[in-house]
Scaffold this motif. Structure first.
Motif, PDB file in Angstrom:
ATOM      1  N   LYS A  32     -29.378   5.073  -6.898  1.00 20.79           N
ATOM      2  CA  LYS A  32     -29.925   5.404  -8.212  1.00 20.79           C
ATOM      3  C   LYS A  32     -31.309   5.996  -8.015  1.00 20.79           C
ATOM      4  O   LYS A  32     -32.190   5.342  -7.459  1.00 20.79           O
ATOM      5  N   PRO A  33     -31.515   7.235  -8.433  1.00 22.92           N
ATOM      6  CA  PRO A  33     -32.829   7.843  -8.271  1.00 22.92           C
ATOM      7  C   PRO A  33     -33.886   7.080  -9.063  1.00 22.92           C
ATOM      8  O   PRO A  33     -33.641   6.675 -10.196  1.00 22.92           O
ATOM      9  N   THR A  34     -35.018   6.880  -8.438  1.00 20.05           N
ATOM     10  CA  THR A  34     -36.129   6.194  -9.096  1.00 20.05           C
ATOM     11  C   THR A  34     -37.390   7.020  -8.925  1.00 20.05           C
ATOM     12  O   THR A  34     -37.412   8.020  -8.207  1.00 20.05           O
ATOM     13  N   ILE A  35     -38.454   6.568  -9.546  1.00 24.45           N
ATOM     14  CA  ILE A  35     -39.735   7.256  -9.417  1.00 24.45           C
ATOM     15  C   ILE A  35     -40.390   6.941  -8.080  1.00 24.45           C
ATOM     16  O   ILE A  35     -41.344   7.584  -7.678  1.00 24.45           O
ATOM     17  N   ASN A  36     -39.845   5.984  -7.346  1.00 26.11           N
ATOM     18  CA  ASN A  36     -40.361   5.602  -6.038  1.00 26.11           C
ATOM     19  C   ASN A  36     -40.155   6.757  -5.056  1.00 26.11           C
ATOM     20  O   ASN A  36     -39.036   7.047  -4.645  1.00 26.11           O
ATOM     21  N   ILE A  37     -41.215   7.402  -4.683  1.00 24.01           N
ATOM     22  CA  ILE A  37     -41.150   8.586  -3.828  1.00 24.01           C
ATOM     23  C   ILE A  37     -40.631   8.234  -2.438  1.00 24.01           C
ATOM     24  O   ILE A  37     -39.858   8.986  -1.850  1.00 24.01           O
ATOM     25  N   LEU A  38     -41.023   7.080  -1.917  1.00 16.69           N
ATOM     26  CA  LEU A  38     -40.595   6.697  -0.568  1.00 16.69           C
ATOM     27  C   LEU A  38     -39.088   6.451  -0.501  1.00 16.69           C
ATOM     28  O   LEU A  38     -38.428   6.862   0.452  1.00 16.69           O
ATOM     29  N   SER A  39     -38.535   5.804  -1.511  1.00 14.53           N
ATOM     30  CA  SER A  39     -37.092   5.550  -1.547  1.00 14.53           C
ATOM     31  C   SER A  39     -36.313   6.856  -1.636  1.00 14.53           C
ATOM     32  O   SER A  39     -35.318   7.049  -0.933  1.00 14.53           O
ATOM     33  N   THR A  40     -36.771   7.745  -2.487  1.00 13.03           N
ATOM     34  CA  THR A  40     -36.107   9.045  -2.628  1.00 13.03           C
ATOM     35  C   THR A  40     -36.217   9.851  -1.337  1.00 13.03           C
ATOM     36  O   THR A  40     -35.243  10.480  -0.907  1.00 13.03           O
ATOM     37  N   ALA A  41     -37.375   9.824  -0.697  1.00 16.27           N
ATOM     38  CA  ALA A  41     -37.568  10.556   0.553  1.00 16.27           C
ATOM     39  C   ALA A  41     -36.646  10.019   1.651  1.00 16.27           C
ATOM     40  O   ALA A  41     -36.085  10.797   2.428  1.00 16.27           O
ATOM     41  N   ARG A  42     -36.468   8.692   1.725  1.00 17.46           N
ATOM     42  CA  ARG A  42     -35.554   8.115   2.715  1.00 17.46           C
ATOM     43  C   ARG A  42     -34.121   8.575   2.471  1.00 17.46           C
ATOM     44  O   ARG A  42     -33.404   8.923   3.406  1.00 17.46           O
ATOM     45  N   GLU A  63     -23.413   7.568 -13.527  1.00 19.56           N
ATOM     46  CA  GLU A  63     -24.384   8.648 -13.372  1.00 19.56           C
ATOM     47  C   GLU A  63     -24.010   9.410 -12.108  1.00 19.56           C
ATOM     48  O   GLU A  63     -23.730   8.798 -11.082  1.00 19.56           O
ATOM     49  N   VAL A  64     -23.998  10.731 -12.186  1.00 20.86           N
ATOM     50  CA  VAL A  64     -23.665  11.573 -11.041  1.00 20.86           C
ATOM     51  C   VAL A  64     -24.786  12.585 -10.841  1.00 20.86           C
ATOM     52  O   VAL A  64     -25.208  13.257 -11.788  1.00 20.86           O
ATOM     53  N   TYR A  65     -25.265  12.693  -9.587  1.00 18.54           N
ATOM     54  CA  TYR A  65     -26.274  13.671  -9.202  1.00 18.54           C
ATOM     55  C   TYR A  65     -25.736  14.435  -7.998  1.00 18.54           C
ATOM     56  O   TYR A  65     -24.785  13.999  -7.354  1.00 18.54           O
ATOM     57  N   PHE A  66     -26.374  15.552  -7.669  1.00 15.93           N
ATOM     58  CA  PHE A  66     -25.942  16.336  -6.519  1.00 15.93           C
ATOM     59  C   PHE A  66     -27.150  16.656  -5.656  1.00 15.93           C
ATOM     60  O   PHE A  66     -28.193  17.083  -6.157  1.00 15.93           O
ATOM     61  N   HIS A  67     -27.002  16.444  -4.358  1.00 16.67           N
ATOM     62  CA  HIS A  67     -28.047  16.780  -3.388  1.00 16.67           C
ATOM     63  C   HIS A  67     -27.539  17.895  -2.487  1.00 16.67           C
ATOM     64  O   HIS A  67     -26.483  17.756  -1.869  1.00 16.67           O
ATOM     65  N   ARG A  68     -28.272  18.997  -2.443  1.00 15.17           N
ATOM     66  CA  ARG A  68     -27.898  20.100  -1.554  1.00 15.17           C
ATOM     67  C   ARG A  68     -28.575  19.913  -0.205  1.00 15.17           C
ATOM     68  O   ARG A  68     -29.730  19.506  -0.138  1.00 15.17           O
ATOM     69  N   MET A  69     -27.835  20.231   0.843  1.00 11.43           N
ATOM     70  CA  MET A  69     -28.388  20.024   2.181  1.00 11.43           C
ATOM     71  C   MET A  69     -29.642  20.870   2.393  1.00 11.43           C
ATOM     72  O   MET A  69     -29.795  21.946   1.800  1.00 11.43           O
ATOM     73  N   LYS A  70     -30.526  20.317   3.216  1.00 13.32           N
ATOM     74  CA  LYS A  70     -31.796  20.947   3.597  1.00 13.32           C
ATOM     75  C   LYS A  70     -32.722  21.159   2.404  1.00 13.32           C
ATOM     76  O   LYS A  70     -33.544  22.068   2.407  1.00 13.32           O
ATOM     77  N   ARG A  71     -32.586  20.330   1.361  1.00 12.70           N
ATOM     78  CA  ARG A  71     -33.478  20.436   0.205  1.00 12.70           C
ATOM     79  C   ARG A  71     -34.002  19.058  -0.145  1.00 12.70           C
ATOM     80  O   ARG A  71     -33.329  18.063   0.053  1.00 12.70           O
ATOM     81  N   ARG A  72     -35.162  19.031  -0.709  1.00  8.73           N
ATOM     82  CA  ARG A  72     -35.711  17.801  -1.271  1.00  8.73           C
ATOM     83  C   ARG A  72     -35.615  17.953  -2.777  1.00  8.73           C
ATOM     84  O   ARG A  72     -36.477  18.560  -3.398  1.00  8.73           O
ATOM     85  N   ASP A  73     -34.541  17.422  -3.335  1.00  6.24           N
ATOM     86  CA  ASP A  73     -34.275  17.662  -4.752  1.00  6.24           C
ATOM     87  C   ASP A  73     -34.176  16.368  -5.551  1.00  6.24           C
ATOM     88  O   ASP A  73     -33.283  16.193  -6.348  1.00  6.24           O
ATOM     89  N   GLY A  74     -35.090  15.460  -5.321  1.00  5.37           N
ATOM     90  CA  GLY A  74     -35.140  14.258  -6.149  1.00  5.37           C
ATOM     91  C   GLY A  74     -35.566  14.634  -7.558  1.00  5.37           C
ATOM     92  O   GLY A  74     -36.305  15.590  -7.769  1.00  5.37           O
ATOM     93  N   GLY A  75     -35.106  13.915  -8.538  1.00  7.78           N
ATOM     94  CA  GLY A  75     -35.442  14.240  -9.926  1.00  7.78           C
ATOM     95  C   GLY A  75     -34.646  15.390 -10.481  1.00  7.78           C
ATOM     96  O   GLY A  75     -35.048  16.025 -11.452  1.00  7.78           O
TER      97      GLY A  75
END
Length: 185
Positions: A32-42, A63-75
Motif C-alpha cells: 500500500k503506497p504511503t507518504i513514507n518516502i523510505l518505504s516507497t523507495a525500498r 486498490e491497484v497501482y502500476f509501477h513501470r520498470m526503471k522509474r520512481r513512480d510513487g504517488g
C-alpha cells in the motif's frame, strides 16, 4: 494524463466476486503506497527491473497501482474499486485517482509558491511574483500528471466479459404474441 479530479470506471464480469478477489490477490504485489518516502523507495528499488501491478485488497474492495520498470513512480494514479455480486457474475465499480497524500503535497506546493509570490510582490518585484506563480502551477500540473491510467485500465479490461445468453427458438416462440383469430384465408 492529468488526474486532478477522480474518474469513474465500472464494468461487469462473469467471474464471481470471490474469484475476482482471488485473481486480484494473485496478480498484485501486496503493497500500500504511503507518504513514507523510505518505504516507497525500498519497494521501487526491489522492483527496479520489472513492471508490476501492486496494491492491496479487502473482502470486497481493492486498490491497484502500476509501477513501470526503471522509474520512481510513487504517488502515481491508482484504481480504487469495489466488487458487488450480480446475477451474471460481478460488477466492479471504482475511481481512477491519485492517493490522498499526492493531492496534499500538490496543495502545499501551490501554497508555498503563492506565499513566495506574495512576498516578492510586496518586496517590489512583479516579475519575481510571476515566476513563483508559474513555478507553482507547473509543479502542481507535473505532480498530478502521469500515464499509468492506461496500464491499469488495460489490466482491468482483461477480466472476462459477462456471457450474453442467446435466446433459444423455444424462448422466442413463447415470447411472440400469437393471434387467436382464424388465419385460413
Amino acid at each position: 494524463m492529468f488526474v486532478i479530479f477522480p474518474k469513474k470506471y465500472e464494468f461487469d464480469t462473469r467471474l464471481t466476486p470471490k474469484k475476482v478477489m482471488r485473481r486480484i490477490e494473485g496478480d498484485l504485489q501486496e503493497y500500500k503506497p504511503t507518504i513514507n518516502i523510505l518505504s516507497t523507495a525500498r519497494f521501487m528499488k526491489m522492483h527496479r527491473q520489472e513492471s508490476v501491478y501492486y496494491g492491496r485488497h479487502d473482502a470486497d474492495s481493492f486498490e491497484v497501482y502500476f509501477h513501470r520498470m526503471k522509474r520512481r513512480d510513487g504517488g502515481s494514479t491508482g484504481f480504487y474499486g469495489r466488487v458487488s455480486k450480480t446475477e451474471s457474475g460481478a460488477h466492479i465499480k471504482g475511481w481512477f485517482r491519485k492517493p490522498v497524500y499526492a493531492y496534499v503535497i500538490a496543495v502545499l506546493w501551490v501554497l508555498i509558491c503563492l506565499f513566495c509570490a506574495v512576498g516578492t510582490y510586496a518586496a517590489g518585484s512583479q516579475k519575481g511574483a510571476y515566476i513563483f506563480l508559474g513555478i507553482g502551477v507547473a509543479g502542481f500540473l507535473l505532480m498530478l500528471c502521469d500515464g499509468n491510467e492506461k496500464y491499469i485500465r488495460a489490466y482491468l479490461d482483461e477480466f472476462p466479459e459477462p456471457e450474453i445468453r442467446d435466446r433459444g427458438v423455444e424462448e422466442i416462440r413463447d415470447a411472440e404474441v400469437t393471434d387467436c383469430g382464424d388465419d385460413t384465408k
